[in-house]
Scaffold this motif. Sequence first.
Motif, PDB file in Angstrom:
ATOM      1  N   GLU A 163       0.694  -1.308   0.080  1.00 47.45           N
ATOM      2  CA  GLU A 163      -0.005   0.170   0.014  1.00 47.45           C
ATOM      3  C   GLU A 163       1.080   1.243   0.124  1.00 47.45           C
ATOM      4  OE1 GLU A 163      -0.535  -2.506   2.331  1.00 47.45           O
ATOM      5  OE2 GLU A 163      -1.969  -3.644   1.199  1.00 47.45           O
ATOM      6  N   LEU A 164       2.067   1.090   0.605  1.00 44.73           N
ATOM      7  CA  LEU A 164       2.835   2.347   0.730  1.00 44.73           C
ATOM      8  C   LEU A 164       4.231   2.018   0.268  1.00 44.73           C
ATOM      9  CD1 LEU A 164       2.392   3.613   4.284  1.00 44.73           C
ATOM     10  CD2 LEU A 164       1.400   4.672   2.185  1.00 44.73           C
ATOM     11  N   PRO A 165       4.411   1.932  -1.219  1.00 47.84           N
ATOM     12  CA  PRO A 165       5.673   1.687  -1.807  1.00 47.84           C
ATOM     13  C   PRO A 165       6.933   2.480  -0.901  1.00 47.84           C
ATOM     14  CG  PRO A 165       4.150   2.126  -3.612  1.00 47.84           C
ATOM     15  CD  PRO A 165       3.774   2.783  -2.196  1.00 47.84           C
ATOM     16  N   CYS A 166       7.808   1.383  -0.654  1.00 50.93           N
ATOM     17  CA  CYS A 166       9.092   1.818   0.190  1.00 50.93           C
ATOM     18  C   CYS A 166      10.510   1.640  -0.425  1.00 50.93           C
ATOM     19  CB  CYS A 166       9.100   1.243   1.502  1.00 50.93           C
ATOM     20  SG  CYS A 166       7.575   1.285   2.336  1.00 50.93           S
ATOM     21  N   LEU A 194      19.542   5.672  -5.866  1.00 50.70           N
ATOM     22  CA  LEU A 194      18.278   4.732  -5.569  1.00 50.70           C
ATOM     23  C   LEU A 194      17.190   5.103  -6.550  1.00 50.70           C
ATOM     24  CD1 LEU A 194      16.823   3.258  -3.421  1.00 50.70           C
ATOM     25  CD2 LEU A 194      16.314   4.977  -1.995  1.00 50.70           C
ATOM     26  N   ALA A 195      17.167   6.627  -6.870  1.00 47.68           N
ATOM     27  CA  ALA A 195      15.907   6.990  -7.702  1.00 47.68           C
ATOM     28  C   ALA A 195      14.694   6.399  -7.126  1.00 47.68           C
ATOM     29  CB  ALA A 195      16.168   6.520  -9.145  1.00 47.68           C
ATOM     30  N   PRO A 196      14.194   7.021  -6.049  1.00 46.02           N
ATOM     31  CA  PRO A 196      12.874   6.554  -5.527  1.00 46.02           C
ATOM     32  C   PRO A 196      11.656   7.088  -6.323  1.00 46.02           C
ATOM     33  CG  PRO A 196      13.594   8.467  -4.248  1.00 46.02           C
ATOM     34  CD  PRO A 196      14.835   8.052  -5.315  1.00 46.02           C
ATOM     35  N   LEU A 225       7.356   6.139  -0.374  1.00 46.76           N
ATOM     36  CA  LEU A 225       7.966   6.525   1.141  1.00 46.76           C
ATOM     37  C   LEU A 225       9.465   6.014   1.117  1.00 46.76           C
ATOM     38  CD1 LEU A 225       6.998   7.280   4.058  1.00 46.76           C
ATOM     39  CD2 LEU A 225       6.461   4.898   4.480  1.00 46.76           C
ATOM     40  N   LEU A 226      10.435   6.939   1.471  1.00 46.81           N
ATOM     41  CA  LEU A 226      11.697   6.852   1.751  1.00 46.81           C
ATOM     42  C   LEU A 226      12.037   6.774   3.083  1.00 46.81           C
ATOM     43  CD1 LEU A 226      14.603   6.593   0.716  1.00 46.81           C
ATOM     44  CD2 LEU A 226      14.270   9.480   0.415  1.00 46.81           C
TER      45      LEU A 226
END
Length: 261
Positions: free
Chosen positions: A102-105, A151-153, A158-159
Amino acid sequence: MCATCGCSDGPGVRVIDPAVQHDHGGHLHGGHGHGHSHDHDTPAAGVTVALEIDILARNDDLAAVNRARLAELGVTALNLMSSPGAGKTTLLERTIRDVGAELPCTVLEGDQETLLDAERIRAAGARAVQINTGAGCHLDADMVAEGLRVLAPAPGSLLFVENVGNLVCPALFDLGESARVVIMSVTEGADKPLKYPHMFRTADLVLLTKVDLLPYVEFDVDAFVSGARRARPGVEVLEISATRGDGLAGWYRWLGAHPST
């Protein structure tokens, strides 16, 4: 030599993507080394103060750039700070497994050496980049900027920035984060907010971890909470166990309520 705390944060720094680099018996191969150098001579007191002001001002400028970049992407960046062994990585593993869909990390891992924590995060199912600081005892905005490049979030993700384990120096350095989370376990002593007030003074949230061990250790939860709120009046304190699951619903609600700023 870092004038603010005496650590070295120069040529020993490496930013490593564990997906393409490997740790061989504790010796890392590949990665990025910063080219700037530091004077290892001990300056006079007045010069030390001037260097500290200059270093922190430069760091703040770089942090503002990071913050703008993250805001443009809609990325919520959380700076997780604690002493070594408080349970930051275990909490991240559990968080990724529970709410990562639900919250891509993604995670920037800060340690002096090894890829151990980044590999644990990858095994939990999230993208991670390791920042090895060498003798350095904290991350700074420059290291995070390089880590973000690697990393290229993804937009809207969410980082987590897992800072180097230390209750002193990380509090001094703005990384461009959206919020700061200070983590402490019940095995460390309830007086830590009184002993390290600046760390707790910067907290947007305090997590008291390993509460499943409370029956086996001497720890005054009320005194800890009182000390934390003496340093940061009104700060929210959540009591959690990443292994047993206590309090994690409140942690996940807090995460969902903190978009990038």
